[in-house]
Design a protein around this motif. Sequence first.
Motif, PDB file in Angstrom:
ATOM      1  N   TYR A 201     -13.626  -1.115   4.226  1.00 14.67           N
ATOM      2  CA  TYR A 201     -12.588  -0.071   3.827  1.00 14.67           C
ATOM      3  C   TYR A 201     -12.082  -0.351   2.572  1.00 14.67           C
ATOM      4  O   TYR A 201     -12.136  -1.366   1.932  1.00 14.67           O
ATOM      5  CB  TYR A 201     -11.520  -0.007   4.873  1.00 14.67           C
ATOM      6  N   GLU A 202     -11.495   0.875   1.903  1.00 14.60           N
ATOM      7  CA  GLU A 202     -10.808   0.728   0.707  1.00 14.60           C
ATOM      8  C   GLU A 202      -9.426   1.095   0.855  1.00 14.60           C
ATOM      9  O   GLU A 202      -8.939   2.049   1.640  1.00 14.60           O
ATOM     10  CB  GLU A 202     -11.424   1.653  -0.425  1.00 14.60           C
ATOM     11  N   VAL A 203      -8.219   0.347   0.229  1.00 16.90           N
ATOM     12  CA  VAL A 203      -6.772   0.802   0.250  1.00 16.90           C
ATOM     13  C   VAL A 203      -6.722   1.173  -1.214  1.00 16.90           C
ATOM     14  O   VAL A 203      -6.796   0.449  -2.024  1.00 16.90           O
ATOM     15  CB  VAL A 203      -6.287  -0.595   0.934  1.00 16.90           C
ATOM     16  N   GLU A 204      -5.859   2.203  -1.007  1.00 15.60           N
ATOM     17  CA  GLU A 204      -5.305   2.726  -2.201  1.00 15.60           C
ATOM     18  C   GLU A 204      -3.833   2.723  -2.356  1.00 15.60           C
ATOM     19  O   GLU A 204      -3.165   3.327  -1.269  1.00 15.60           O
ATOM     20  CB  GLU A 204      -5.704   4.264  -2.490  1.00 15.60           C
ATOM     21  N   LYS A 205      -2.978   2.387  -3.101  1.00 14.86           N
ATOM     22  CA  LYS A 205      -1.745   2.285  -3.188  1.00 14.86           C
ATOM     23  C   LYS A 205      -1.165   3.822  -3.854  1.00 14.86           C
ATOM     24  O   LYS A 205      -1.683   4.016  -4.761  1.00 14.86           O
ATOM     25  CB  LYS A 205      -1.134   1.056  -4.282  1.00 14.86           C
ATOM     26  N   LYS A 206      -0.278   4.312  -2.923  1.00 19.99           N
ATOM     27  CA  LYS A 206       0.116   5.748  -3.238  1.00 19.99           C
ATOM     28  C   LYS A 206       1.641   5.548  -3.889  1.00 19.99           C
ATOM     29  O   LYS A 206       2.043   6.460  -4.609  1.00 19.99           O
ATOM     30  CB  LYS A 206      -0.031   6.608  -2.351  1.00 19.99           C
ATOM     31  N   ALA A 207       2.381   4.511  -3.281  1.00 16.54           N
ATOM     32  CA  ALA A 207       3.846   4.491  -3.930  1.00 16.54           C
ATOM     33  C   ALA A 207       4.218   2.964  -3.697  1.00 16.54           C
ATOM     34  O   ALA A 207       3.553   2.156  -2.997  1.00 16.54           O
ATOM     35  CB  ALA A 207       4.515   5.469  -2.948  1.00 16.54           C
ATOM     36  N   SER A 208       5.110   2.720  -4.682  1.00 24.77           N
ATOM     37  CA  SER A 208       5.737   1.427  -4.614  1.00 24.77           C
ATOM     38  C   SER A 208       6.856   1.273  -3.715  1.00 24.77           C
ATOM     39  O   SER A 208       7.687   2.263  -3.597  1.00 24.77           O
ATOM     40  CB  SER A 208       5.889   0.595  -6.006  1.00 24.77           C
ATOM     41  N   GLY A 209       7.180   0.271  -3.083  1.00 26.62           N
ATOM     42  CA  GLY A 209       8.391   0.171  -1.947  1.00 26.62           C
ATOM     43  C   GLY A 209       9.158  -1.005  -2.415  1.00 26.62           C
ATOM     44  O   GLY A 209       9.099  -1.741  -3.288  1.00 26.62           O
ATOM     45  N   ASP A 210      10.312  -0.909  -1.878  1.00 26.57           N
ATOM     46  CA  ASP A 210      11.523  -1.974  -1.872  1.00 26.57           C
ATOM     47  C   ASP A 210      12.049  -2.310  -0.725  1.00 26.57           C
ATOM     48  O   ASP A 210      12.462  -1.183   0.386  1.00 26.57           O
ATOM     49  CB  ASP A 210      12.497  -1.418  -2.824  1.00 26.57           C
TER      50      ASP A 210
END
Length: 99
Positions: free
Chosen positions: A36-45
């Motif tokens: 599987y591949e994971v793509e970061k769409k937004a950064s979180g806090d």
Amino acid sequence: MLKTTLAAALVTVGALGLTGCDVEKTQEGNVSVPKYEVEKKASGDVTLPKYDVTTPDVKVGSAETTINVPKVTTEEKKIEVPTVQVTPAPDKDDNKKTQ
């Protein structure tokens, strides 16, 4: 306390039960893990909440008092009880070979 004793007894019985088994591997296992591949769409806090906790003061002691305690007596009586005979797996295989 009863739950702890019961849990310890069950673990002991389970361990003893496994020692009476004869295990032999009859086939190799195989596990294929999907890719599987994971793509970061937004950064979180992440901010965890903070708590101020004031615990109660607990004092444990003892006091002497008088109570009524029942007396227990026993008597001897003959009864019939069940019996169990266990033949471990290696011994069962030896018996089959000699018959």
